[in-house]
Motif scaffolding. Structure first.
Motif, mmCIF file in Angstrom:
data_model
loop_
_atom_site.group_PDB
_atom_site.id
_atom_site.type_symbol
_atom_site.label_atom_id
_atom_site.label_comp_id
_atom_site.label_asym_id
_atom_site.label_seq_id
_atom_site.Cartn_x
_atom_site.Cartn_y
_atom_site.Cartn_z
ATOM 1 N N ASN A 1 40.437 39.712 -11.871
ATOM 2 C CA ASN A 1 40.942 39.312 -13.183
ATOM 3 C C ASN A 1 41.015 40.587 -14.013
ATOM 4 O O ASN A 1 40.004 41.083 -14.499
ATOM 5 N N TRP A 2 42.221 41.126 -14.166
ATOM 6 C CA TRP A 2 42.333 42.481 -14.731
ATOM 7 C C TRP A 2 41.866 42.556 -16.183
ATOM 8 O O TRP A 2 41.222 43.519 -16.571
ATOM 9 N N GLU A 3 42.167 41.543 -16.967
ATOM 10 C CA GLU A 3 41.723 41.582 -18.361
ATOM 11 C C GLU A 3 40.205 41.520 -18.446
ATOM 12 O O GLU A 3 39.587 42.181 -19.287
ATOM 13 N N ALA A 4 39.599 40.707 -17.598
ATOM 14 C CA ALA A 4 38.144 40.589 -17.605
ATOM 15 C C ALA A 4 37.488 41.902 -17.202
ATOM 16 O O ALA A 4 36.478 42.314 -17.787
ATOM 17 N N GLU A 5 38.047 42.565 -16.197
ATOM 18 C CA GLU A 5 37.475 43.837 -15.760
ATOM 19 C C GLU A 5 37.620 44.904 -16.843
ATOM 20 O O GLU A 5 36.728 45.727 -17.040
ATOM 21 N N ILE A 6 38.737 44.894 -17.566
ATOM 22 C CA ILE A 6 38.911 45.840 -18.671
ATOM 23 C C ILE A 6 37.878 45.568 -19.754
ATOM 24 O O ILE A 6 37.231 46.497 -20.263
ATOM 25 N N ASP A 7 37.698 44.297 -20.113
ATOM 26 C CA ASP A 7 36.712 43.955 -21.140
ATOM 27 C C ASP A 7 35.303 44.354 -20.720
ATOM 28 O O ASP A 7 34.517 44.860 -21.521
ATOM 29 N N ARG A 8 34.979 44.132 -19.459
ATOM 30 C CA ARG A 8 33.642 44.468 -18.986
ATOM 31 C C ARG A 8 33.413 45.981 -18.981
ATOM 32 O O ARG A 8 32.343 46.457 -19.395
ATOM 33 N N ALA A 9 34.410 46.728 -18.545
ATOM 34 C CA ALA A 9 34.283 48.188 -18.550
ATOM 35 C C ALA A 9 34.168 48.716 -19.971
ATOM 36 O O ALA A 9 33.392 49.638 -20.249
ATOM 37 N N PHE A 10 34.936 48.133 -20.882
ATOM 38 C CA PHE A 10 34.865 48.520 -22.295
ATOM 39 C C PHE A 10 33.472 48.259 -22.843
ATOM 40 O O PHE A 10 32.885 49.102 -23.533
ATOM 41 N N SER A 11 32.926 47.083 -22.534
ATOM 42 C CA SER A 11 31.602 46.717 -23.025
ATOM 43 C C SER A 11 30.511 47.613 -22.451
ATOM 44 O O SER A 11 29.521 47.914 -23.125
ATOM 45 N N ASP A 12 30.701 48.072 -21.235
ATOM 46 C CA ASP A 12 29.672 48.836 -20.527
ATOM 47 C C ASP A 12 29.724 50.327 -20.825
ATOM 48 O O ASP A 12 28.814 51.067 -20.462
ATOM 49 N N ALA A 13 30.766 50.771 -21.512
ATOM 50 C CA ALA A 13 30.973 52.207 -21.701
ATOM 51 C C ALA A 13 29.978 52.801 -22.690
ATOM 52 O O ALA A 13 29.615 52.175 -23.683
ATOM 53 N N ASN A 14 29.571 54.034 -22.414
ATOM 54 C CA ASN A 14 28.772 54.807 -23.367
ATOM 55 C C ASN A 14 29.636 55.413 -24.460
ATOM 56 O O ASN A 14 29.182 55.605 -25.589
ATOM 57 N N VAL A 15 30.874 55.733 -24.101
ATOM 58 C CA VAL A 15 31.815 56.362 -25.032
ATOM 59 C C VAL A 15 33.201 55.765 -24.794
ATOM 60 O O VAL A 15 33.576 55.489 -23.647
ATOM 61 N N VAL A 16 33.952 55.561 -25.868
ATOM 62 C CA VAL A 16 35.346 55.129 -25.780
ATOM 63 C C VAL A 16 36.226 56.282 -26.233
ATOM 64 O O VAL A 16 36.075 56.788 -27.358
ATOM 65 N N VAL A 17 37.119 56.716 -25.357
ATOM 66 C CA VAL A 17 38.092 57.756 -25.681
ATOM 67 C C VAL A 17 39.419 57.072 -25.993
ATOM 68 O O VAL A 17 39.977 56.370 -25.147
ATOM 69 N N LEU A 18 39.899 57.264 -27.223
ATOM 70 C CA LEU A 18 41.185 56.707 -27.636
ATOM 71 C C LEU A 18 42.247 57.785 -27.522
ATOM 72 O O LEU A 18 42.213 58.766 -28.259
ATOM 73 N N LEU A 19 43.173 57.623 -26.589
ATOM 74 C CA LEU A 19 44.276 58.570 -26.448
ATOM 75 C C LEU A 19 45.420 58.089 -27.322
ATOM 76 O O LEU A 19 46.058 57.067 -27.048
ATOM 77 N N LEU A 20 45.661 58.830 -28.405
ATOM 78 C CA LEU A 20 46.619 58.407 -29.421
ATOM 79 C C LEU A 20 47.933 59.160 -29.283
ATOM 80 O O LEU A 20 47.952 60.373 -29.042
ATOM 81 N N SER A 21 49.004 58.420 -29.437
ATOM 82 C CA SER A 21 50.347 58.995 -29.387
ATOM 83 C C SER A 21 51.242 58.159 -30.288
ATOM 84 O O SER A 21 50.822 57.131 -30.828
ATOM 85 N N LYS A 22 52.477 58.582 -30.440
ATOM 86 C CA LYS A 22 53.413 57.787 -31.231
ATOM 87 C C LYS A 22 53.585 56.396 -30.633
ATOM 88 O O LYS A 22 53.785 55.418 -31.348
ATOM 89 N N GLN A 23 53.489 56.321 -29.306
ATOM 90 C CA GLN A 23 53.629 55.023 -28.651
ATOM 91 C C GLN A 23 52.423 54.127 -28.915
ATOM 92 O O GLN A 23 52.557 52.950 -29.266
ATOM 93 N N SER A 24 51.220 54.673 -28.771
ATOM 94 C CA SER A 24 50.025 53.834 -28.856
ATOM 95 C C SER A 24 49.717 53.403 -30.282
ATOM 96 O O SER A 24 49.280 52.265 -30.495
ATOM 97 N N VAL A 25 49.936 54.259 -31.281
ATOM 98 C CA VAL A 25 49.555 53.891 -32.641
ATOM 99 C C VAL A 25 50.536 52.893 -33.254
ATOM 100 O O VAL A 25 50.199 52.192 -34.213
#
Length: 384
Positions: free
Chosen positions: A43-67
């Motif tokens: 379940n790809w969304e669930a795995e993303i949520d779990r990895a996000f929750s488990d992370a020590n640090v979140v790196v946000l890669l910002l660009s014109k597309q992402s913002v």
């Protein structure tokens, strides 16, 4: 410790994101990207949520597309900023990195220093931040966190079971120590360890209730249910403790994972006493009406900050429903030195893609409703 890093990026920036993913590995960290870690059948969304929750640090890669893009990147950024309130003020948790010159959203730029990766020496700055983050978290794991009269350590229950469907569960809970409030610390530890054990048992899949025809094993992986609970101490004095849990969960076959908040507020007066929101007010229904008005106004402002526009009619309906004058809408609340914080889970006041929301409501704005010499005074530093 190997720092666990969640890499948030727009799919249009995948090639650049992979470049920095490789650099993070070379630096000895453990980065996570969906294209690198998702397996067939998961379940790809669930795995993303779990990895996000488990992370020590979140790196946000910002660009014109992402913002400028609504969806998961924006949701991850919103949720990461929301989580900062449960970190120590000096902790490095969210690191915004500009892949190209772009307008950084005000709710990020107003809180955090960002780095333009196109400038000389930028990656060395990132490496220094990650080194400091690893040192901070190693110290916190070994020595615990200071919270008023308490030192708080993180314990956890973890369990995996491969079934059809199986489960993957991680429940964290706080262990308290205190020289001045040793009995209270023990009681708090028992309380939250008991909650963790109860949650673990209730979240297990039943071996006699399996459906291998619906959830067949795919390449060694069985569809699973999951639950992950993480806590944060919001405020602590010798007479008050406020703590919140963020609970993430998903079910095999569900469209996507979800999350909600559980909050725990205690008065400490010889013994522990659980506080409800109504305990703070002279007239509960009238107080809820006032809180609703303040929260809806604040949510409208936050919508402007996040989206750059006033809420449309559909969004206003979300706000008026999820933050309307119903006590159940404000069941998730925490107490700080001079304000309440009301937490709103996905789907409560907006669509799932907008993530979590929170509103701070000052005691000052509720003076007419609060009890005279009331429980909010227990949050003041003068009581420590």
């Amino acid at each position: 410790m190997s720092l666990k890093i969640f890499v948030s990026y727009a799919k249009e920036d995948r090639d650049l994101a992979l470049k920095y993913y490789d650099l993070l590995i070379q630096d000895g960290t453990s980065p996570w990207m969906d294209v690198k870690h998702l397996l067939p059948g998961q379940n790809w969304e669930a795995e993303i949520d779990r990895a996000f929750s488990d992370a020590n640090v979140v790196v946000l890669l910002l660009s014109k597309q992402s913002v400028n893009k609504r969806g998961f990147v924006q949701r991850e950024a919103n949720d990461a900023i929301e989580r900062l309130r449960y970190k120590q003020p000096t902790d490095i948790y969210v690191i915004p990195l500009l892949l190209e010159p772009c307008e950084v959203p005000s709710h990020i730029a107003g809180r955090l220093q960002y780095v333009d990766l196109s400038t000389a020496g930028a990656w060395e700055q990132v490496q220094a931040s990650l080194k400091l983050a690893a040192e901070q978290q190693s110290i916190e794991l070994a020595r615990g966190l200071d919270a008023g009269p308490f030192r708080v350590f993180t314990e956890k229950f973890e369990e995996q079971w491969q079934g059809a469907p199986g489960h993957d569960i991680k429940i964290e809970y706080p262990r308290f120590e205190s020289a001045s409030l040793s009995d209270i610390a023990k009681e708090l530890t028992f309380f939250f360890a008991g909650r963790a054990a109860k949650t673990l048992i209730e979240s297990r899949q039943k071996p006699w209730d399996q459906s291998p025809d619906i959830y067949p094993e795919i390449d060694g992986f069985s569809a699973m249910n999951g639950r992950w609970d993480g806590f944060g101490v919001v405020h602590a004095t010798t007479q008050l403790l406020s703590l919140t849990y963020e609970v993430g969960w998903y079910s095999a076959g569900a469209a996507h994972p979800n999350s909600h908040f559980e909050t725990f507020n205690f008065a400490i007066q010889d013994q522990l006493h659980i506080l409800s929101l109504e305990d703070f007010f002279k007239d509960g229904p009238e107080a809820i009406k006032r809180i609703s008005e303040l929260c809806i106004a604040a949510l409208c402002r936050e919508c402007w900050i996040r989206m750059g526009q006033k809420p449309d009619d559909d969004q206003m309906k979300w706000f008026q429903s999820g933050a309307g004058p119903n006590a159940e809408n404000f069941a998730a609340f925490t107490v700080s030195v001079d304000h309440f914080t009301f937490l709103f889970a996905p789907y409560q006041v907006s669509a799932y893609a907008m993530g979590r929301w929170s509103v701070d409501v000052s005691f000052y704005d509720l003076l007419d409703a609060l009890q005279a010499n009331g429980l909010q005074l227990l949050a003041a530093p003068s009581h420590e």
